[in-house]
Design a protein around this motif. Structure first.
Motif, PDB file in Angstrom:
ATOM      1  N   GLU A 195       9.305  -1.891 -61.563  1.00 38.68           N
ATOM      2  CA  GLU A 195      10.082  -2.884 -60.849  1.00 38.68           C
ATOM      3  C   GLU A 195       9.535  -3.006 -59.446  1.00 38.68           C
ATOM      4  OE1 GLU A 195      14.778  -3.643 -60.786  1.00 38.68           O
ATOM      5  OE2 GLU A 195      14.015  -2.138 -59.408  1.00 38.68           O
ATOM      6  N   GLU A 206       8.254 -11.801 -59.600  1.00 34.64           N
ATOM      7  CA  GLU A 206       7.725 -13.159 -59.736  1.00 34.64           C
ATOM      8  C   GLU A 206       7.217 -13.738 -58.419  1.00 34.64           C
ATOM      9  OE1 GLU A 206      10.708 -12.175 -60.702  1.00 34.64           O
ATOM     10  OE2 GLU A 206      12.072 -12.982 -59.205  1.00 34.64           O
ATOM     11  N   ASN A 207       7.597 -13.118 -57.306  1.00 35.88           N
ATOM     12  CA  ASN A 207       7.114 -13.633 -56.031  1.00 35.88           C
ATOM     13  C   ASN A 207       6.015 -12.784 -55.424  1.00 35.88           C
ATOM     14  OD1 ASN A 207       8.723 -15.975 -55.603  1.00 35.88           O
ATOM     15  ND2 ASN A 207      10.449 -14.586 -55.457  1.00 35.88           N
ATOM     16  N   MET A 208       5.521 -11.826 -56.212  1.00 36.41           N
ATOM     17  CA  MET A 208       4.502 -10.942 -55.666  1.00 36.41           C
ATOM     18  C   MET A 208       3.118 -11.444 -56.046  1.00 36.41           C
ATOM     19  SD  MET A 208       6.079  -8.702 -54.100  1.00 36.41           S
ATOM     20  CE  MET A 208       7.831  -8.560 -53.921  1.00 36.41           C
ATOM     21  N   TYR A 209       2.185 -11.171 -55.187  1.00 36.68           N
ATOM     22  CA  TYR A 209       0.826 -11.589 -55.477  1.00 36.68           C
ATOM     23  C   TYR A 209      -0.117 -10.503 -54.996  1.00 36.68           C
ATOM     24  CZ  TYR A 209      -3.165 -14.658 -55.984  1.00 36.68           C
ATOM     25  OH  TYR A 209      -4.347 -15.206 -56.378  1.00 36.68           O
ATOM     26  N   THR A 211      -3.720  -9.022 -53.828  1.00 38.17           N
ATOM     27  CA  THR A 211      -5.035  -9.359 -53.302  1.00 38.17           C
ATOM     28  C   THR A 211      -5.721  -8.096 -52.823  1.00 38.17           C
ATOM     29  OG1 THR A 211      -4.069  -9.681 -51.133  1.00 38.17           O
ATOM     30  CG2 THR A 211      -4.466 -11.646 -52.444  1.00 38.17           C
ATOM     31  N   LEU A 212      -6.998  -8.250 -52.577  1.00 38.43           N
ATOM     32  CA  LEU A 212      -7.742  -7.142 -51.987  1.00 38.43           C
ATOM     33  C   LEU A 212      -7.397  -7.115 -50.510  1.00 38.43           C
ATOM     34  CD1 LEU A 212      -9.753  -5.075 -53.004  1.00 38.43           C
ATOM     35  CD2 LEU A 212     -11.546  -6.494 -52.094  1.00 38.43           C
ATOM     36  N   LEU A 214      -7.489  -5.889 -46.633  1.00 36.06           N
ATOM     37  CA  LEU A 214      -8.437  -5.386 -45.638  1.00 36.06           C
ATOM     38  C   LEU A 214      -7.976  -4.063 -45.041  1.00 36.06           C
ATOM     39  CD1 LEU A 214     -10.939  -6.394 -43.797  1.00 36.06           C
ATOM     40  CD2 LEU A 214      -9.142  -6.873 -42.155  1.00 36.06           C
ATOM     41  N   PHE A 215      -6.649  -3.910 -44.946  1.00 32.89           N
ATOM     42  CA  PHE A 215      -6.120  -2.785 -44.191  1.00 32.89           C
ATOM     43  C   PHE A 215      -6.070  -1.495 -45.017  1.00 32.89           C
ATOM     44  CE2 PHE A 215      -4.177  -6.684 -42.564  1.00 32.89           C
ATOM     45  CZ  PHE A 215      -4.831  -6.703 -41.348  1.00 32.89           C
ATOM     46  N   TYR A 222       1.621  -8.501 -51.923  1.00 30.69           N
ATOM     47  CA  TYR A 222       2.411  -9.036 -50.821  1.00 30.69           C
ATOM     48  C   TYR A 222       3.494  -9.947 -51.361  1.00 30.69           C
ATOM     49  CZ  TYR A 222       0.115 -13.655 -50.833  1.00 30.69           C
ATOM     50  OH  TYR A 222      -0.347 -14.898 -51.158  1.00 30.69           O
ATOM     51  N   GLU A 224       5.495 -13.300 -51.450  1.00 34.44           N
ATOM     52  CA  GLU A 224       5.253 -14.685 -51.081  1.00 34.44           C
ATOM     53  C   GLU A 224       6.545 -15.357 -50.625  1.00 34.44           C
ATOM     54  OE1 GLU A 224       4.050 -16.990 -54.378  1.00 34.44           O
ATOM     55  OE2 GLU A 224       2.920 -18.399 -53.185  1.00 34.44           O
ATOM     56  N   ILE A 227       7.327 -15.113 -46.755  1.00 35.85           N
ATOM     57  CA  ILE A 227       6.086 -15.119 -45.972  1.00 35.85           C
ATOM     58  C   ILE A 227       6.212 -15.942 -44.708  1.00 35.85           C
ATOM     59  CG2 ILE A 227       4.903 -17.088 -47.020  1.00 35.85           C
ATOM     60  CD1 ILE A 227       2.445 -15.170 -47.193  1.00 35.85           C
ATOM     61  N   THR A 228       7.162 -16.881 -44.683  1.00 35.83           N
ATOM     62  CA  THR A 228       7.327 -17.680 -43.467  1.00 35.83           C
ATOM     63  C   THR A 228       7.856 -16.840 -42.306  1.00 35.83           C
ATOM     64  OG1 THR A 228       9.426 -18.344 -44.388  1.00 35.83           O
ATOM     65  CG2 THR A 228       7.664 -19.957 -44.486  1.00 35.83           C
ATOM     66  N   LYS A 231       4.251 -11.467 -43.052  1.00 34.97           N
ATOM     67  CA  LYS A 231       3.777 -11.020 -44.352  1.00 34.97           C
ATOM     68  C   LYS A 231       4.231  -9.594 -44.641  1.00 34.97           C
ATOM     69  CE  LYS A 231      -0.524 -11.660 -46.819  1.00 34.97           C
ATOM     70  NZ  LYS A 231      -1.880 -12.134 -46.630  1.00 34.97           N
ATOM     71  N   ARG A 233       3.829  -6.546 -46.941  1.00 31.03           N
ATOM     72  CA  ARG A 233       2.853  -6.033 -47.897  1.00 31.03           C
ATOM     73  C   ARG A 233       3.275  -4.679 -48.451  1.00 31.03           C
ATOM     74  NH1 ARG A 233      -2.222  -7.488 -48.472  1.00 31.03           N
ATOM     75  NH2 ARG A 233      -3.206  -9.024 -47.137  1.00 31.03           N
TER      76      ARG A 233
ATOM     77  N   ARG B 101      -0.304 -18.209 -42.143  1.00 31.29           N
ATOM     78  CA  ARG B 101       0.788 -17.504 -42.810  1.00 31.29           C
ATOM     79  C   ARG B 101       0.254 -16.413 -43.735  1.00 31.29           C
ATOM     80  NH1 ARG B 101       5.006 -18.550 -40.109  1.00 31.29           N
ATOM     81  NH2 ARG B 101       5.844 -20.631 -40.112  1.00 31.29           N
ATOM     82  N   ARG B 105      -2.171 -16.663 -52.264  1.00 27.43           N
ATOM     83  CA  ARG B 105      -2.073 -17.232 -53.606  1.00 27.43           C
ATOM     84  C   ARG B 105      -2.718 -18.621 -53.646  1.00 27.43           C
ATOM     85  NH1 ARG B 105       2.305 -16.618 -57.951  1.00 27.43           N
ATOM     86  NH2 ARG B 105       3.286 -15.118 -56.592  1.00 27.43           N
ATOM     87  N   GLY B 149      -6.406 -10.506 -41.551  1.00 27.02           N
ATOM     88  CA  GLY B 149      -6.474  -9.702 -42.767  1.00 27.02           C
ATOM     89  C   GLY B 149      -7.516 -10.160 -43.763  1.00 27.02           C
TER      90      GLY B 149
END
Lengths: 647, 250
Positions: A195, A206-209, A211-212, A214-215, A222, A224, A227-228, A231, A233, B101, B105, B149
């Motif tokens: 979960e 369903e709102n997670m995405y 990515t690779l 950098l940190f 992260y 989504e 996000i406004t 972010k 993460r 932002r 995605r 990032g």
């Protein structure tokens, strides 16, 4: 962001064995080493190398691996590493480390001289107090935290890490990762599922995405959804400041009016009744301490009942108790409008207004007025949260904001919700008597609500099968159905009475043709259309308020907030699924708002009599009957015998 | 707040709904349900808002209208550049969603749109018979990278390289932190960017310098072309190369 994971032990049992280990994460090892070695009883520190992504490190911290009894640590390092890897494999489906990292894992014993560059990592107590004060009860992402520090004058690069670490060790803040993974069994016979939730907004997988990142140099999730607001993460820290009680200006508040004296608020009898019940609810202390959920109270007040005025005495009571109050409303303009009114009512109070781009973002105060999104930045801060128009656009069906509202209040906090049209689930709870509530069934001018009339009318969708509605076709069909007359007759009547008309359509694309059509019929009347994509929206609404525009054609965007005296409301296509019962009640509530013209007309033009229309009419009628029963209406409605009262 | 069903029933219901609903796509921008035939996974309204550059008027910068900048410019080091869309208010918002932002995605959407610009470049006459040797991108300064990032240009270049099986080579390093190009004035931008780039010796050593290389530089927005020009200047000084530009918006 990567952090160091380490374990501490500073107690031995009788045999000299070290058993009780505690796990911590560290942004800056130097601070930790200083902190632990300052304590008297020679602690053991074991660091896991290399650094791990924060999300993973925090989970390991929570899982709390115990090394078992140890005596001579230095000899056991390979053994310990082996032990740890076994432990990690056990939780493999839970936390996954990349293979590269897994191979590098080793333990290291820390000496007091290590990580020491001679600097003292303690913070200036003044600064510490200021930081604590400004982050108390807030939930901040790292970037926001650094921003706060900069405001307080910590401009030195990298100073934030030692400050965070210091506060973390002293248990002034709690560190969470922005996004977390948990294992959860949804049904006992099903397999455990991963979960994933965002700690900040509560949204799920369903709102997670992924990515690779950098940190943390790993695949990192992260959220989504929020996000406004920055972010969130898997590897960014979310910093929760412990909430202290805000006592600063409490002494300066002069308790001018004891709550028992409600006279000076100029409230009407039904409003007073509601305020008294709500106050009683606020004063109630909870009997069941075991239930840690906050309690709710609903004020169900009809449109135009003067909801905002009822809030004032409630705020005063809470402030007198020394509580912090949040008043959340859905829109920014309401926040800006309320601020001067509240400041006038409570001149001694420090009021903080929060919205996107607000200059008071990090200030502290007794009373907060904020748009609902701003609630995301708080954590267990408020004793009382007042939510205005909780069914309105952002709140309605928005789990994120509901989650935000939940976490912004203290565990024993109280909610007061104000609404003219509560959502259906809540109405159900009210009917079952599970939700404490009070109804304010009458407007402040004590005239009954106008009852909508239904008029049969072809649906606009039928008239225009094409996407673009043509003005000619509307005219043609209206002629065909011979209903044009009714509509025009009603509008003519409205104009004759000197009233303005508010015409609601279900979709934006119908507005322009409809305006054109009306213009051909009423040549000397100022007719305008307004939609959400209209750039001149505010000017037009203002012109309508000033009665320069006599007929305003619009969509549901103006269903609330716009109050113009002496208005008639026309809802075309009332059977459209764009209009639910709440919208219908709200739109009907635009009519008859003022003392001088309490009886506006409301028309539902529709092809079918849908459930939402029936429910909306029923709700309005019920409220009128209730008002009559309670004796809130003006005397003129009680004259003669009862049969005369026609609602 | 007022869930009327227990949690486990809710999750089961959600699961069932996800099986039986045939419309699984949601629009990347507005989160409405998108029809499955939309390859960009946008809803029809959002997809119709994209101002594609269908007709290239300026052969140098790939503009959709008559261009005076390119006539004015004297010494350009790059051949020409192509863009996918016109940079208007909507596109600015979309890019801000991704870039500032940080909604990564949207990356797939941008890469698909980049592909369109790349096709425009390939269609131009001088490139019809010759292959492209490599992609490269404008590097970000360390400070900006930490802020954001990720480097959007790098991501786009990697995405395109995956689509076309053309390698990405990091030809240039940035030595100086410059102000954002989006805030400077027209003349400011030229002076701002000068001397910000240095050739990446390590990569250049590995390249065979005997034949002419055709290099495509990826960047998000082409406004004055000064970044691209400076970049091409550095490359052509060290390599026998023809430099082309592919940008997302013009």
């Amino acid at each position: 962001m990567k952090v160091q994971l380490y374990a501490v032990n500073h107690s031995r049992d009788q045999n000299g064995m070290r058993i009780d280990w505690k796990w911590y994460v560290s942004f800056k090892m130097q601070v930790d080493v200083q902190y632990w070695f300052k304590q008297r009883n020679h602690p053991y520190l074991i660091v896991l190398k290399p650094k791990l992504p924060l999300g993973i490190a925090l989970i390991y911290c929570k899982l709390h691996h115990s090394f078992g009894p140890l005596k001579h640590f230095n000899q056991d390092i390979p053994q310990l590493t082996k032990n740890w890897i076994r432990f990690m494999l056990l939780h493999q489906e839970h936390v996954q480390l990349s293979e590269k990292l897994q191979k590098q894992l080793t333990f290291q014993m820390v000496q007091s001289t290590q990580y020491n560059n001679g600097m003292d990592s303690t913070i200036n107590p003044n600064l510490e107090r200021e930081i604590k004060q400004s982050i108390q009860g807030r939930e901040l992402l790292l970037a926001e935290f650094i921003h706060v520090l900069k405001k307080l004058g910590c401009t030195i690069e990298d100073q934030w890490s030692s400050i965070i670490q210091y506060l973390y060790l002293n248990e002034q803040i709690e560190i969470k990762s922005g996004v977390t993974m948990n294992l959860k069994k949804s049904l006992p016979w099903l397999q455990q599922q991963k979960e994933i939730t965002c700690h900040r907004c509560g949204s799920g997988k369903e709102n997670m995405y992924q990515t690779l990142c950098l940190f943390c140099e790993e695949h990192c999730l992260y959220c989504e959804h929020c996000i406004t607001m920055g972010k969130s993460r898997y590897c960014t820290p979310l910093i929760r400041g412990k909430s202290l009680s805000y006592m600063k200006s409490q002494s300066s508040i002069i308790k001018i009016h004891p709550i028992s004296n409600l006279k000076h608020w100029n409230l009407s009898e039904p409003q007073l009744a509601a305020v008294r019940t709500a106050c009683k609810f606020l004063n109630e202390t909870k009997h069941r301490i075991s239930t840690k959920k906050p309690s709710y109270f609903l004020i169900w007040a009809v449109t135009g009942a003067g909801k905002t005025e009822m809030v004032f005495p409630l705020i005063q009571q809470e402030i007198n108790k020394g509580h912090q109050v949040m008043l959340a409303t859905p829109r920014k303009d309401v926040v800006l409008e309320l601020q001067p009114r509240l400041q006038k009512a409570f001149p001694y109070l420090h009021i903080v207004t929060l919205y996107g781009g607000s200059p008071q973002k990090w200030e502290e105060g007794n009373l907060f007025i904020a748009t609902t999104h701003q609630l995301l930045r708080f954590w267990q801060k408020f004793d009382c949260i007042i939510v205005d128009e909780l069914d309105a656009f952002p709140f309605h069906n928005n789990e994120m904001l509901q989650y935000a509202a939940m976490k912004a209040s203290k565990p024993h906090g109280k909610y007061i919700m104000l609404s003219a049209t509560p959502p259906t689930q809540m109405i159900k709870l009210v009917e079952q008597d599970q939700l404490p509530h009070i109804k304010v069934p009458v407007r402040y001018h004590r005239h009954p609500l106008p009852i909508p009339q239904r008029v049969s009318f072809p649906s606009l969708q039928q008239i225009c099968s094409n996407d673009q509605m043509e003005f000619t076709s509307l005219k043609g069909v209206l002629h065909k159905y011979r209903v044009e007359k009714v509509l025009l007759h009603h509008i003519r009547e409205t104009i004759h009475r000197g009233a303005t008309s508010f015409i609601f359509l279900p979709k934006i694309k119908y507005i322009n043709p409809f305006v054109d059509y009306l213009r051909t019929k009423f040549k000397e009347v100022n007719i305008q259309g307004v939609s959400s994509i209209d750039k001149q929206r505010e000017q037009k609404v203002q012109a309508f308020r000033n009665r320069e525009i006599e007929i305003l054609v619009t969509t549901t965007i103006l269903e609330r907030g716009v109050t113009v005296p002496n208005t008639d409301v026309y809802i075309i296509d009332a059977d459209s699924n764009m209009f639910d019962e709440a919208a219908l009640v709200q739109m009907a509530g635009r009519a008859g708002r003022s003392m001088q013209y309490p009886d506006g007309k409301v028309y539902f033009y529709s092809n079918e009599k849908t459930k939402s229309q029936v429910v909306a009419m029923k709700q309005i009628k019920q409220m009128n009957t209730l008002a009559k029963q309670k004796g809130y209406l003006k005397e003129q409605y009680y004259r003669k015998d009862r049969g005369d009262f026609n609602v | 707040m007022f869930e009327d069903k227990p949690h486990f029933i809710q999750t089961q219901l959600r699961f069932l709904r996800s099986i039986f609903s045939n419309n699984l796509n949601t629009c990347l921008i507005c989160k409405e349900t998108a029809p499955t035939y939309q390859t960009l996974s946008l809803c029809n309204t959002c997809a119709s808002m994209i101002p594609w550059i269908s007709k290239v008027i300026c052969p140098i910068c790939g503009r959709f209208e008559v261009c005076y900048d390119c006539v004015r410019k004297s010494n350009t080091y790059y051949e020409y550049s192509r863009s996918a869309v016109e940079y208007n208010e909507t596109m600015r918002e979309w890019l801000a969603l991704y870039k500032y932002r940080g909604n990564e995605r949207l990356e797939s959407l941008f890469i698909k749109m980049f592909d369109y610009a790349f096709q425009l470049l390939l269609m131009s006459t001088s490139l019809k018979n010759y292959p492209i040797h490599c992609f490269t991108y404008i590097p970000l300064s360390e400070q900006r990278l930490q802020e954001r990032g990720f480097n959007q240009a790098e991501r786009f270049a990697r995405g395109l390289s995956r689509l076309h099986q053309i390698p990405v080579i990091e030809l240039i390093k940035r030595v100086r932190h410059t102000e954002k190009q989006s805030v400077g004035s027209w003349s400011n931008r030229f002076s701002n960017i000068q001397g910000a780039f240095v050739i990446n010796e390590k990569e250049v050593k590995r390249i065979n310098k005997k034949r002419v290389m055709r290099i495509v530089v990826i960047d998000d927005v082409y406004t004055t072309g000064s970044t691209l020009n400076e970049y091409a200047k550095v490359i052509t000084a060290h390599l026998p190369a023809k430099v082309y530009g592919v940008t997302w918006a013009r």
